[in-house]
Scaffold this motif. Structure first.
Motif, mmCIF file in Angstrom:
data_model
loop_
_atom_site.group_PDB
_atom_site.id
_atom_site.type_symbol
_atom_site.label_atom_id
_atom_site.label_comp_id
_atom_site.label_asym_id
_atom_site.label_seq_id
_atom_site.Cartn_x
_atom_site.Cartn_y
_atom_site.Cartn_z
ATOM 1 N N GLN A 1 15.160 6.222 -5.091
ATOM 2 C CA GLN A 1 14.204 5.254 -4.404
ATOM 3 C C GLN A 1 12.816 6.175 -4.356
ATOM 4 O O GLN A 1 12.810 7.282 -4.002
ATOM 5 N N LEU A 2 11.760 5.445 -4.497
ATOM 6 C CA LEU A 2 10.591 5.945 -4.872
ATOM 7 C C LEU A 2 9.774 5.902 -3.246
ATOM 8 O O LEU A 2 10.106 4.984 -2.745
ATOM 9 N N PRO A 3 8.809 6.828 -3.218
ATOM 10 C CA PRO A 3 8.102 6.583 -1.897
ATOM 11 C C PRO A 3 6.989 5.395 -2.043
ATOM 12 O O PRO A 3 6.580 4.818 -3.057
ATOM 13 N N SER A 4 6.488 5.068 -0.911
ATOM 14 C CA SER A 4 5.795 3.683 -0.730
ATOM 15 C C SER A 4 4.319 3.965 -1.418
ATOM 16 O O SER A 4 3.823 3.252 -2.336
ATOM 17 N N SER A 5 3.693 5.258 -1.137
ATOM 18 C CA SER A 5 2.469 5.486 -1.887
ATOM 19 C C SER A 5 2.239 6.972 -1.798
ATOM 20 O O SER A 5 2.637 7.665 -0.880
ATOM 21 N N ILE A 6 1.506 7.732 -2.757
ATOM 22 C CA ILE A 6 1.047 8.889 -2.662
ATOM 23 C C ILE A 6 -0.365 8.987 -2.915
ATOM 24 O O ILE A 6 -1.058 8.213 -3.929
ATOM 25 N N PHE A 7 -1.017 9.936 -2.348
ATOM 26 C CA PHE A 7 -2.503 9.985 -2.538
ATOM 27 C C PHE A 7 -2.869 11.463 -2.992
ATOM 28 O O PHE A 7 -2.547 12.225 -2.644
ATOM 29 N N VAL A 8 -3.333 11.402 -4.346
ATOM 30 C CA VAL A 8 -3.756 12.400 -4.992
ATOM 31 C C VAL A 8 -5.173 12.486 -5.117
ATOM 32 O O VAL A 8 -5.741 11.900 -5.677
ATOM 33 N N TYR A 9 -5.800 13.682 -4.601
ATOM 34 C CA TYR A 9 -7.226 13.963 -4.618
ATOM 35 C C TYR A 9 -7.525 15.328 -5.005
ATOM 36 O O TYR A 9 -6.759 16.379 -4.779
ATOM 37 N N GLY A 10 -8.770 15.368 -5.475
ATOM 38 C CA GLY A 10 -9.456 16.904 -5.600
ATOM 39 C C GLY A 10 -10.674 16.432 -6.863
ATOM 40 O O GLY A 10 -10.977 15.207 -6.944
ATOM 41 N N HIS A 11 -11.517 17.540 -6.994
ATOM 42 C CA HIS A 11 -12.565 17.396 -7.840
ATOM 43 C C HIS A 11 -12.344 16.902 -9.031
ATOM 44 O O HIS A 11 -11.073 16.824 -9.476
ATOM 45 N N SER A 12 -13.230 16.472 -9.741
ATOM 46 C CA SER A 12 -13.169 15.977 -11.026
ATOM 47 C C SER A 12 -12.916 17.032 -11.982
ATOM 48 O O SER A 12 -13.342 18.111 -11.781
ATOM 49 N N ALA B 1 -11.083 -5.629 3.318
ATOM 50 C CA ALA B 1 -10.525 -4.712 4.180
ATOM 51 C C ALA B 1 -8.945 -4.778 4.113
ATOM 52 O O ALA B 1 -8.474 -3.627 4.422
ATOM 53 N N ASN B 2 -8.208 -5.758 3.358
ATOM 54 C CA ASN B 2 -6.710 -5.823 3.496
ATOM 55 C C ASN B 2 -6.371 -5.255 2.153
ATOM 56 O O ASN B 2 -5.041 -5.237 1.938
ATOM 57 N N ILE B 3 -7.249 -4.820 1.402
ATOM 58 C CA ILE B 3 -6.611 -4.461 -0.135
ATOM 59 C C ILE B 3 -5.903 -2.830 0.185
ATOM 60 O O ILE B 3 -5.011 -2.686 -0.638
ATOM 61 N N LEU B 4 -6.591 -2.021 0.706
ATOM 62 C CA LEU B 4 -5.991 -0.722 0.883
ATOM 63 C C LEU B 4 -4.651 -0.896 1.734
ATOM 64 O O LEU B 4 -3.606 -0.102 1.244
ATOM 65 N N PRO B 5 -4.480 -1.440 2.870
ATOM 66 C CA PRO B 5 -3.095 -1.798 3.239
ATOM 67 C C PRO B 5 -2.384 -2.578 2.473
ATOM 68 O O PRO B 5 -0.994 -2.219 2.608
ATOM 69 N N LEU B 6 -2.611 -3.287 1.630
ATOM 70 C CA LEU B 6 -1.676 -3.957 0.690
ATOM 71 C C LEU B 6 -0.982 -3.008 -0.096
ATOM 72 O O LEU B 6 -0.023 -3.014 -0.585
ATOM 73 N N PHE B 7 -1.889 -2.034 -0.947
ATOM 74 C CA PHE B 7 -1.106 -1.248 -1.758
ATOM 75 C C PHE B 7 -0.438 -0.003 -0.992
ATOM 76 O O PHE B 7 0.558 0.315 -1.596
ATOM 77 N N CYS B 8 -0.789 0.266 0.112
ATOM 78 C CA CYS B 8 -0.077 1.319 0.923
ATOM 79 C C CYS B 8 1.532 0.713 1.321
ATOM 80 O O CYS B 8 2.183 1.588 1.383
ATOM 81 N N ARG B 9 1.506 -0.634 1.409
ATOM 82 C CA ARG B 9 2.687 -1.114 1.830
ATOM 83 C C ARG B 9 3.294 -2.151 0.851
ATOM 84 O O ARG B 9 3.931 -3.050 1.285
ATOM 85 N N LEU B 10 3.028 -2.007 -0.568
ATOM 86 C CA LEU B 10 3.334 -2.717 -1.317
ATOM 87 C C LEU B 10 4.871 -2.818 -1.631
ATOM 88 O O LEU B 10 5.447 -3.850 -1.783
ATOM 89 N N GLN B 11 5.391 -1.753 -1.542
ATOM 90 C CA GLN B 11 6.941 -1.738 -1.591
ATOM 91 C C GLN B 11 7.675 -2.254 -0.312
ATOM 92 O O GLN B 11 8.615 -3.085 -0.699
ATOM 93 N N GLU B 12 7.064 -2.222 0.845
ATOM 94 C CA GLU B 12 7.643 -2.951 1.791
ATOM 95 C C GLU B 12 7.477 -4.602 1.666
ATOM 96 O O GLU B 12 8.231 -5.343 1.792
ATOM 97 N N LEU B 13 6.257 -4.903 1.189
ATOM 98 C CA LEU B 13 6.170 -6.373 0.849
ATOM 99 C C LEU B 13 6.826 -6.959 0.002
ATOM 100 O O LEU B 13 7.170 -8.305 -0.305
#
Length: 443
Positions: free
Chosen positions: A32-43, A138-150
């Motif tokens: 099972q995959l996690p719902s969302s992953i946030f990868v960040y850092g400099h270019s 405003a609903n785009i970010l919550p949509l993608f964070c909970r896409l697996q649930e939806l």
């Protein structure tokens, strides 16, 4: 799993920790995959490269889109659906998308349909430059964070790739916090190891390592972006090897090789991030402009002629250049009327000859110093308003200046001016300002 991590490490060095973490999060086939992953850092820190490599090796069906390219949400939804369903727009299908998708409800419904058609295979949506989502509804970010649930029974993960930390994404609408993976900047030793992967077979590793270290000693202060450094290393290597090819020097004669390449590195330093042409065209321009005055460089003149800045922005850019290349201790001497006389000792003259600020690169400076120089060099009486501060932000967005640090509210931001001398002299001539008179290297 260990063999997989080892293979990716051989392909992408110096990112073992991040590869191991992403591999563990995404798991083996069937997990099972996690719902969302946030990868960040400099270019230039390998975020996208590592993420896509891990997804490919794990056999996860992937949609990779850049949030910069989509001017409406409808276009973004359809691009994601096309990639996950394997639909390729072509003349044979009359350039028709997988399905028309105008809203979130249709998007979720179609994702479930694609997941069912793929036999509930694991899928991933990679959103590059995801900081652009903050400008959407405003609903785009919550949509993608909970896409697996939806999507309920669909095994899908959304991976955000951003240059900003997740604290900058706070939304008023409730959502699940993603798993955060941080990519730090490469150290100087890491950059050397990465660049050594592209060593020519003709020369020894020790010789190429010395060359890479030499180039980094010039460019590393100006940029830590690996693709840019890789470009400079490959671009200047033929000039470095020219004395060896002609039989005028040996591989161990580093001093002779350095003297031969120093003028070319000085020219290349002026065009970091500001190239308007390809590498081949740049090399031809260097041959055509060889022997001419520095301010006759075609690329810099063209760039400054195309870019029309507001009056105060030109003086802010000039002030930023002076703050980047002049030592802070010389500000009193250059910008105050009654600063007293300063005797030049022999030691000061020799120290100045040893380290040319034009070759070493720009140094970071605080905003207060930039404004102090700006108010000193401009003739008009300018009130410090929000307009002045906004023009500083505009110069940063145009990449004429870069911001260094300042993400923490307790830490004052620092900046660096990244334009070359030819460019800034052209800007100074537009406002009738003699910049050479205020530069430490030429005083």
């Amino acid at each position: 799993m260990k063999c997989l991590v080892k293979e990716i490490n051989e392909e992408i060095p110096c990112r073992n920790k991040q590869i191991q973490l992403l591999t563990n999060l995404l798991g083996k086939d069937g997990c099972q995959l996690p719902s969302s992953i946030f990868v960040y850092g400099h270019s230039g820190t390998g975020k996208t490269l590592v993420t896509l490599a891990v997804l490919k090796r794990l056999g996860i069906i992937t949609s990779h889109v850049s949030c910069i390219e989509f001017y409406t949400q409808r276009v973004m939804y359809q691009a994601i659906l096309n990639q996950l369903s394997g639909t390729v727009l072509s003349h044979s299908n009359d350039y028709t998308s997988y399905a028309s998708c105008d809203n979130i409800g249709d998007f979720v419904k179609l994702l479930r349909e694609i997941g069912h058609n793929n036999g509930n295979a694991r899928m991933a949506i990679v959103l590059e430059c995801s900081e652009r989502l903050r400008d959407c509804d405003a609903n785009i970010l919550p949509l993608f964070c909970r896409l697996q649930e939806l999507t309920q029974d669909t095994n899908i993960v959304v991976i955000f790739i951003s240059a900003l930390p997740f604290d900058k994404f706070r939304s008023s609408t409730g959502y699940m916090d993603p798993i955060i993976v941080y990519f730090p900047q490469y150290s100087k030793d890491d950059v050397v190891e990465i660049l050594l992967q592209h060593k020519p077979m003709k020369y020894s590793e020790e010789f190429y390592r010395n060359y890479v270290s030499l180039v980094l000693s010039v460019f590393y202060q100006a940029t830590k972006d690996v693709p840019e450094l890789k470009h400079q290393v490959e671009l200047n290597f033929p000039a470095y090897c020219e004395p060896i090819e002609k039989g005028l020097a040996e591989e161990c004669d580093i001093r002779h090789l350095w003297r031969n390449i120093e003028p070319q590195l000085r020219k290349a330093m002026n065009l970091v991030y500001l190239r308007e042409v390809s590498s081949g065209q740049y090399e031809r321009m260097q041959q055509l402009t060889e022997g001419h005055a520095p301010d006759s460089t075609h690329a810099n003149v063209t760039l400054s002629a195309k870019m029309e800045l507001p009056f105060y922005s030109k003086f802010l850019l000039i002030a930023g250049y002076l703050a980047s290349y002049n030592p802070a201790r010389t500000d009193r001497r250059f910008f105050m009327k009654h600063h007293g006389k300063q005797r030049k000792t022999q030691a000061m003259i020799k120290a100045k000859e040893r380290s040319s600020n034009q070759l070493v690169g720009p140094k970071p400076f605080p905003l207060d110093r930039l404004l102090a120089i700006f108010y000193s060099i401009i003739d008009d009486s300018v009130t410090p308003t929000a307009n002045i501060f906004s023009q500083v932000s505009t110069l940063v967005s145009l990449r004429l200046m870069t911001q260094v640090g300042g993400d923490d509210q307790l830490d004052a931001p620092k900046y660096k001016c990244v334009v070359p001398l030819d460019f800034i002299r052209t800007i100074a001539r537009m406002v009738d300002f003699d910049i050479i008179r205020y530069m430490y290297d030429y005083s």
